[in-house]
Scaffold this active site. Structure first.
Site, mmCIF file in Angstrom:
data_model
loop_
_atom_site.group_PDB
_atom_site.id
_atom_site.type_symbol
_atom_site.label_atom_id
_atom_site.label_comp_id
_atom_site.label_asym_id
_atom_site.label_seq_id
_atom_site.Cartn_x
_atom_site.Cartn_y
_atom_site.Cartn_z
ATOM 1 N N SER A 1 4.183 2.783 8.095
ATOM 2 C CA SER A 1 3.905 1.796 7.220
ATOM 3 C C SER A 1 5.262 1.157 6.343
ATOM 4 O O SER A 1 5.908 1.946 5.917
ATOM 5 C CB SER A 1 2.824 2.248 6.164
ATOM 6 O OG SER A 1 1.508 2.208 6.368
ATOM 7 N N GLY A 2 5.102 0.016 6.015
ATOM 8 C CA GLY A 2 6.117 -0.766 5.101
ATOM 9 C C GLY A 2 7.481 -0.972 6.067
ATOM 10 O O GLY A 2 8.409 -1.866 5.766
ATOM 11 N N HIS B 1 0.745 -1.142 0.100
ATOM 12 C CA HIS B 1 0.012 -0.080 -0.030
ATOM 13 C C HIS B 1 0.916 1.239 0.083
ATOM 14 O O HIS B 1 0.344 2.344 -0.343
ATOM 15 C CB HIS B 1 -0.964 0.041 1.194
ATOM 16 C CG HIS B 1 -0.427 0.156 2.366
ATOM 17 N ND1 HIS B 1 -0.152 -0.538 3.505
ATOM 18 C CD2 HIS B 1 -0.110 1.523 3.035
ATOM 19 C CE1 HIS B 1 0.446 0.151 4.591
ATOM 20 N NE2 HIS B 1 0.339 1.448 4.165
ATOM 21 N N ASP C 1 -0.085 -7.554 1.689
ATOM 22 C CA ASP C 1 0.236 -6.175 1.861
ATOM 23 C C ASP C 1 1.926 -6.108 1.929
ATOM 24 O O ASP C 1 2.268 -5.930 2.794
ATOM 25 C CB ASP C 1 -0.182 -5.427 2.965
ATOM 26 C CG ASP C 1 0.082 -4.076 2.835
ATOM 27 O OD1 ASP C 1 0.638 -3.351 1.907
ATOM 28 O OD2 ASP C 1 -0.401 -3.140 3.795
#
Length: 262
Positions: A209-210, A68, A115
């Site tokens: 995120s990530g 994402h 994801d």
């Protein structure tokens, strides 16, 4: 009940992986704090027009991140970053040559899983005492309930709060799937290909995120066991809604095959 999810945007083990030259401070402090500089040497900042996400160096020319996070056409990664507001000297900025998103990722259904994405860099990072890859876990390996792991990143310090300017770390104990999938926790929104961690007074937040969920193995090496995926829509520190990570151990065949083909 409809759960609102919030995305947190703003292989073979590599030889010599997972052993920082600058050891992280892993005293059991639950609240987040500034990380010791360069103690998480696989942490990268993923940037387009501005820093958007985190990522993990898993080989000199490969970075693991969340699917994402990939919303622009051009990215670079910055390694050996600590203070976002200062040029400190050891930073390495490398353009991303290829972005490979998991084929089963659906950006309209984050709770469907997958994801995860791989970034191939234009050139290999120079491995040093400040830039080193994390280890990948073995395929299918499980984490134990309450296992101490650490999240790292430059995300918001709390819901609606400011983004961190220096790399932060927080202790997030693992929440077993049997607990996290209970109806008053995440229920069916969390799958076996995900890892839950935290859920008390510290979690990932927007901008993390990530980035990696860092867990130390019995061999003393650090493994990237999770890729930061989502939190509850009501806030980053919602009780019984721990941070949800993509479970890296579920995707080792895809990671290995992708790196071999590209």
């Amino acid at each position: 009940m409809i759960l609102v999810l919030v995305l947190l945007m703003v292989v073979t083990t590599v030889s010599g992986c997972g052993v920082p030259s600058h050891r992280p401070d892993t005293s059991r402090v639950v609240n987040g704090k500034e990380a010791r500089p360069y103690s998480w040497p696989w942490q990268v900042s993923l940037e387009s027009f501005y820093p958007t996400c985190g990522g993990t160096l898993i080989a000199p020319n490969w970075v693991l991140t969340a699917a994402h996070c990939i919303t622009f056409h051009t990215y670079r990664v910055v390694l050996a970053e600590h203070d976002m507001n200062r040029e400190e000297g050891p930073e390495q900025s490398i353009m991303v040559a290829k972005m490979i998103i998991h084929p089963n990722w659906n950006d309209n259904c984050v709770s469907c899983g997958n994801d995860i994405a791989l970034l191939k860099l234009e050139k290999s990072a120079v491995v040093s005492d400040k830039v080193q890859p994390a280890c990948l876990p073995q395929h299918g390996v499980s984490l134990s309930h309450d296992q101490p792991c650490y999240i790292t990143g430059w995300g918001r310090l709390y819901s609606g709060g400011p983004r961190a300017t220096t790399l932060q770390q927080a202790l997030l104990p693992v929440v077993d799937h049997s607990v996290c999938s209970q109806s008053d926790w995440w229920g069916s929104s969390v799958r076996a290909t995900m890892v839950c961690a935290g859920g008390d007074n510290k979690s990932a937040c927007h901008g993390d995120s990530g980035g990696p969920l860092n867990c130390v193995g019995k061999d003393g090496r650090w493994y990237v066991e999770g890729v930061t995926s989502f939190v509850d829509g009501r806030g980053c520190n919602t009780p019984k809604k721990p941070t949800v990570f993509t479970r890296v151990a579920s995707f080792i065949p895809w990671i290995s095959e992708t790196m071999a083909r590209n």
